[in-house]
Design a protein around this motif. Structure first.
Motif, short mmCIF file in Angstrom:
data_model
loop_
_atom_site.label_atom_id
_atom_site.label_comp_id
_atom_site.label_asym_id
_atom_site.label_seq_id
_atom_site.Cartn_x
_atom_site.Cartn_y
_atom_site.Cartn_z
N GLU A 277 -10.66 0.57 -16.50
CA GLU A 277 -10.61 2.01 -16.25
C GLU A 277 -9.16 2.48 -16.03
OE1 GLU A 277 -13.24 5.16 -13.77
OE2 GLU A 277 -12.17 3.69 -12.58
N MET A 278 -8.38 1.67 -15.31
CA MET A 278 -6.96 2.01 -15.10
C MET A 278 -6.21 2.02 -16.43
SD MET A 278 -6.05 -0.05 -11.56
CE MET A 278 -4.31 0.42 -11.53
N VAL B 1 -7.69 -2.09 -5.03
CA VAL B 1 -8.26 -1.09 -4.11
C VAL B 1 -7.81 0.31 -4.50
CG1 VAL B 1 -8.21 -0.24 -1.73
CG2 VAL B 1 -8.61 -2.65 -2.18
N ALA B 2 -6.52 0.46 -4.83
CA ALA B 2 -6.00 1.78 -5.23
C ALA B 2 -6.67 2.25 -6.51
CB ALA B 2 -4.48 1.71 -5.42
N GLY B 3 -6.90 1.33 -7.44
CA GLY B 3 -7.56 1.69 -8.69
C GLY B 3 -9.01 2.11 -8.47
N VAL C 171 -10.85 6.61 1.09
CA VAL C 171 -11.44 5.36 0.61
C VAL C 171 -10.34 4.29 0.51
CG1 VAL C 171 -12.67 4.22 -1.27
CG2 VAL C 171 -13.27 6.56 -0.64
N LEU C 172 -9.16 4.70 0.05
CA LEU C 172 -8.02 3.78 -0.03
C LEU C 172 -7.65 3.26 1.36
CD1 LEU C 172 -5.63 2.44 -1.49
CD2 LEU C 172 -4.39 4.60 -1.27
N ILE C 173 -7.58 4.16 2.34
CA ILE C 173 -7.24 3.76 3.71
C ILE C 173 -8.30 2.81 4.26
CG2 ILE C 173 -6.97 4.59 6.09
CD1 ILE C 173 -5.82 7.21 4.81
N PHE C 174 -9.57 3.15 4.05
CA PHE C 174 -10.66 2.28 4.49
C PHE C 174 -10.53 0.90 3.85
CE2 PHE C 174 -14.75 0.44 3.14
CZ PHE C 174 -15.32 0.17 4.37
N GLY C 175 -10.24 0.86 2.56
CA GLY C 175 -10.13 -0.41 1.85
C GLY C 175 -9.02 -1.28 2.38
N LEU C 176 -7.89 -0.67 2.70
CA LEU C 176 -6.75 -1.44 3.21
C LEU C 176 -7.00 -1.95 4.63
CD1 LEU C 176 -3.93 0.83 1.78
CD2 LEU C 176 -4.62 -1.44 0.97
N VAL C 177 -7.62 -1.10 5.46
CA VAL C 177 -7.96 -1.53 6.82
C VAL C 177 -8.97 -2.69 6.77
CG1 VAL C 177 -9.09 -0.85 8.98
CG2 VAL C 177 -7.45 0.69 7.90
N LEU C 178 -9.98 -2.56 5.90
CA LEU C 178 -10.98 -3.61 5.75
C LEU C 178 -10.35 -4.90 5.25
CD1 LEU C 178 -13.98 -4.49 5.75
CD2 LEU C 178 -14.13 -3.65 3.39
N ALA D 132 0.83 -1.21 0.00
CA ALA D 132 0.00 0.00 0.00
C ALA D 132 0.86 1.25 0.00
CB ALA D 132 -0.92 0.00 1.21
N VAL D 133 1.90 1.26 0.84
CA VAL D 133 2.81 2.40 0.91
C VAL D 133 3.51 2.61 -0.43
CG1 VAL D 133 4.89 3.30 2.02
CG2 VAL D 133 3.15 2.15 3.39
N MET D 134 3.95 1.50 -1.03
CA MET D 134 4.68 1.58 -2.30
C MET D 134 3.76 1.96 -3.46
SD MET D 134 6.95 -1.87 -1.82
CE MET D 134 7.34 -1.95 -3.55
N THR D 135 2.59 1.32 -3.53
CA THR D 135 1.71 1.49 -4.69
C THR D 135 1.18 2.90 -4.82
OG1 THR D 135 1.07 -0.84 -4.55
CG2 THR D 135 -0.36 0.61 -5.84
N THR D 136 0.78 3.52 -3.71
CA THR D 136 0.24 4.88 -3.78
C THR D 136 1.26 5.85 -4.36
OG1 THR D 136 0.85 5.16 -1.45
CG2 THR D 136 -1.44 4.62 -1.92
N GLN D 137 2.55 5.59 -4.10
CA GLN D 137 3.60 6.45 -4.66
C GLN D 137 3.90 6.08 -6.11
OE1 GLN D 137 4.74 9.03 -2.84
NE2 GLN D 137 3.30 8.31 -1.28
N LEU D 138 3.97 4.76 -6.38
CA LEU D 138 4.35 4.29 -7.71
C LEU D 138 3.31 4.65 -8.78
CD1 LEU D 138 5.83 0.76 -6.92
CD2 LEU D 138 7.08 2.80 -7.64
N LEU D 139 2.02 4.65 -8.40
CA LEU D 139 0.97 4.96 -9.38
C LEU D 139 1.02 6.41 -9.85
CD1 LEU D 139 -2.16 2.95 -8.11
CD2 LEU D 139 -0.65 2.43 -10.03
N GLN D 140 1.81 7.23 -9.16
CA GLN D 140 1.98 8.62 -9.60
C GLN D 140 2.96 8.71 -10.77
OE1 GLN D 140 -0.05 10.85 -8.13
NE2 GLN D 140 -0.75 9.12 -6.92
#
Length: 221
Positions: free
Chosen positions: A202-203, A149-151, A159-166, A62-70
């Motif tokens: 969509e991605m 989830v990130a997509g 929403v991303l944080i909620f998805g990862l916690v869930l 999660a930490v890596m993907t949110t940065q890499l998708l930029q």
């Protein structure tokens, strides 16, 4: 606060919940299949290792993907990877019923098919083999989960944080229950698969638009 509750956000929440539900159940089945070939006293230990590894990997990815998708181009790559995830899920949904029963028996320590054994028909394996099989599967499936989830969350970080916690909660607290639920009500899994396919497409679309100016500049230059 109510400004945050828009149709786009509600749609993202629904997609994330369905993705987490389906992929948590999918992950649990894979862990159960790996554990099914072990003696009873080792099954609980290897299942715990599998769930713990999946939890840690989801946080790291999660930490890596949110940065890499930029990074330009990686959104497209992530969408293509999710297409492969969809194909893999489609194949897993068609897994023979007997194998799924063996996985559920290993997860719940219950003789579901009333044959007098718990996961007695599964091929035998060593503790090291089962652990290695689970960790490899966890790496792939945790990345799949975080990407999906990130997509789906798109530009909504909460929403991303909620998805990862869930996702972590479902894996840690209710993995075997969800796996059983998805096997009894296959339509839930197919809805989840359709949502992941939608997110993947969509991605790919957004990623293609993102790289288009660079592609034109490269061709023109």
């Amino acid at each position: 606060m109510f400004d945050l509750i828009t149709p786009s956000v509600l749609s993202a929440f629904f997609q994330v919940i369905m993705i987490d539900l389906v992929l948590a159940g999918d992950n649990a089945i894979v862990i159960g299949l790996a554990a099914a070939g072990l003696p009873k006293e080792q099954r609980a230990k290897v299942i715990l290792i599998g769930i713990a590894a999946a939890t840690i990997l989801r946080i790291l990815f999660a930490v890596m993907t949110t940065q890499l998708l930029q990074i330009v181009g990686l959104l497209l790559a992530g969408g293509l990877l999710l297409l492969w995830v969809c194909w893999k899920m489609w194949r897993e949904l068609r897994t023979p019923h007997e194998e799924i029963v063996e996985a559920e028996e290993a997860l719940t320590e219950t003789d579901i098919n009333a044959d007098g054994t718990v996961a007695g028909k599964a091929p035998r394996k060593t503790f090291a083999q089962a652990t290695w099989q689970i960790i490899i599967a966890d790496v792939s499936m945790s990345l799949d989960n975080v990407l999906a989830v990130a997509g789906a969350a798109r530009d909504h970080p909460y929403v991303l944080i909620f998805g990862l916690v869930l996702s972590i909660a479902l894996m840690g607290l209710a993995a075997s229950y969800i796996a059983n639920l998805l096997q009894r009500h296959r339509w839930i899994a197919y809805i989840g698969l359709a949502i992941i396919l939608y997110v993947a497409l969509e991605m790919i679309y957004r990623g293609s638009l993102e790289i288009l100016p660079y592609a034109r500049a490269f061709i023109g230059g």
